[in-house]
Enzyme design. Structure first.
Site, PDB file in Angstrom:
ATOM      1  N   ALA A 117       0.771  -1.234   0.000  1.00 14.98           N
ATOM      2  CA  ALA A 117       0.000   0.000   0.000  1.00 14.98           C
ATOM      3  C   ALA A 117       0.808   1.293   0.000  1.00 14.98           C
ATOM      4  O   ALA A 117       0.312   2.322  -0.459  1.00 14.98           O
ATOM      5  CB  ALA A 117      -0.952   0.011   1.203  1.00 14.98           C
ATOM      6  N   ALA A 118       2.008   1.292   0.544  1.00 14.44           N
ATOM      7  CA  ALA A 118       2.756   2.554   0.655  1.00 14.44           C
ATOM      8  C   ALA A 118       3.068   3.120  -0.736  1.00 14.44           C
ATOM      9  O   ALA A 118       3.278   2.365  -1.681  1.00 14.44           O
ATOM     10  CB  ALA A 118       4.048   2.320   1.430  1.00 14.44           C
ATOM     11  N   GLU A 140       2.120  -2.929   4.486  1.00 14.35           N
ATOM     12  CA  GLU A 140       3.435  -2.469   4.027  1.00 14.35           C
ATOM     13  C   GLU A 140       4.499  -3.087   4.933  1.00 14.35           C
ATOM     14  O   GLU A 140       4.476  -2.871   6.145  1.00 14.35           O
ATOM     15  CB  GLU A 140       3.524  -0.948   4.060  1.00 14.35           C
ATOM     16  CG  GLU A 140       4.894  -0.392   3.747  1.00 14.35           C
ATOM     17  CD  GLU A 140       5.496  -0.932   2.449  1.00 14.35           C
ATOM     18  OE1 GLU A 140       6.635  -1.417   2.486  1.00 14.35           O
ATOM     19  OE2 GLU A 140       4.810  -0.848   1.408  1.00 14.35           O
ATOM     20  N   CYS A 237       3.599  -1.022 -12.335  1.00 19.59           N
ATOM     21  CA  CYS A 237       4.052   0.130 -13.121  1.00 19.59           C
ATOM     22  C   CYS A 237       5.132  -0.352 -14.092  1.00 19.59           C
ATOM     23  O   CYS A 237       6.196   0.257 -14.218  1.00 19.59           O
ATOM     24  CB  CYS A 237       4.542   1.260 -12.234  1.00 19.59           C
ATOM     25  SG  CYS A 237       5.824   0.815 -11.049  1.00 19.59           S
TER      26      CYS A 237
END
Length: 300
Positions: A117-118, A140, A237
């Site tokens: 999540a971070a 995290e 990403c």
């Protein structure tokens, strides 16, 4: 101008061919624009646009998301210096990273897991989208990053988020979630900015091997934690098939299915070809980071 790392360049051309690899290279060389998400838990988009205009900062809307704004004439430092940023009314976030929470479509009252999540952009976006009416568990494993996650959750007013400083792979299989967001750690091949100190990514065969192994483990865990009949998002990403479609193929079976994304919602988003229909791979440009998104359903 700095060149694309040799191993990455080889992978891109082998996967996409010269034309699309060149498009990706253009995206790597573009100066990426500042984009932000309005925190609807605290303020309305029209009010934020008015305050930015009063500060001499002009914005452009994003067709597929009313809470997203593109900054037209200011740098990141000018935005972070504004009181509204300190109040948590806006959050600097790439447009591409706003897509997974929208497609997850968490609903009021659901239990949602954010596995990596971070620093909290997607976590707090899900809280805003549900009006703080979903119960979100945000994991995290790194202590420093977990502290940053807590800070952002508190500043954004995401009141029903529980932050766990733990590796999501270590969660008990007795947990069961209605929806899971796995934005998996990856090589960062979609975020490269040539000539920028912010350009990140590691591109060796050894590193990719370790990363894809971790991604497969995380995805398998996500599916064990997901309630039967429910859906999750897998995203990275990265624009590399090794970290995207090939990871998905390790879990796809009669008990796990790809749910085709409604890509009409993102007609203005630049895309790259994918080898699994119904998934989305965003091409890096001046507005977008390279990003992959897929929705999966656990059948039983």
């Amino acid at each position: 101008m700095q060149e694309i790392p040799g191993y990455l360049a080889q992978l891109l051309e082998a996967q996409y061919g010269q034309e699309d690899a060149a498009r990706i290279g253009q995206g790597y060389r573009a100066a990426r624009r500042v984009t932000l998400r309005v925190n609807r838990l605290k303020v309305r988009t029209q009010d934020v646009r008015g305050q930015l205009h009063a500060a001499g900062i002009e914005t452009r809307e994003v067709p597929w998301y009313e809470d997203a704004l593109i900054i037209e004439n200011a740098c990141e430092d000018a935005v972070t210096a504004l009181p509204m940023y300190e109040r948590g009314e806006i959050y600097l976030q790439s447009l591409s990273s706003m897509i997974p929470p929208l497609l997850l479509d968490a609903q009021d009252g659901e239990n949602v897991l954010d596995m990596a999540a971070a620093p909290g952009g997607k976590t707090t976006q899900m809280a805003a989208l549900t009006g703080n009416r979903a119960m979100i568990t945000a994991c995290e494993k790194n202590k420093i990053r977990a502290d940053r996650l807590r800070y952002n959750v508190e500043r954004q007013g995401a009141g029903r988020v529980t932050v766990m400083n733990t590796d999501a792979r270590e969660l008990s299989d007795l947990f069961a979630f209605d929806r899971v967001l796995l934005d998996a750690p990856c090589s960062g091949s979609g975020t490269v900015q040539l000539g920028s100190a912010r350009s990140k990514g590691q591109f060796t065969a050894e590193y990719l091997g370790k990363t894809t192994k971790m991604q497969r483990t995380l995805l398998q865990k996500a599916l064990r934690l997901l309630r039967p009949g429910h859906e999750m998002i897998y995203s990275t990403c990265s624009v590399l098939e090794q970290e995207n479609e090939q990871v998905l193929r390790h879990v796809l079976a009669k008990d796990v299915q790809v749910v085709p994304l409604n890509l009409e919602l993102f007609e203005d988003v630049p895309r790259l070809p994918v080898s699994i229909p119904g998934t989305l791979c965003v091409c890096p440009t001046e507005l977008y980071e390279g990003f992959f998104v897929a929705k999966l359903r656990r059948v039983k």
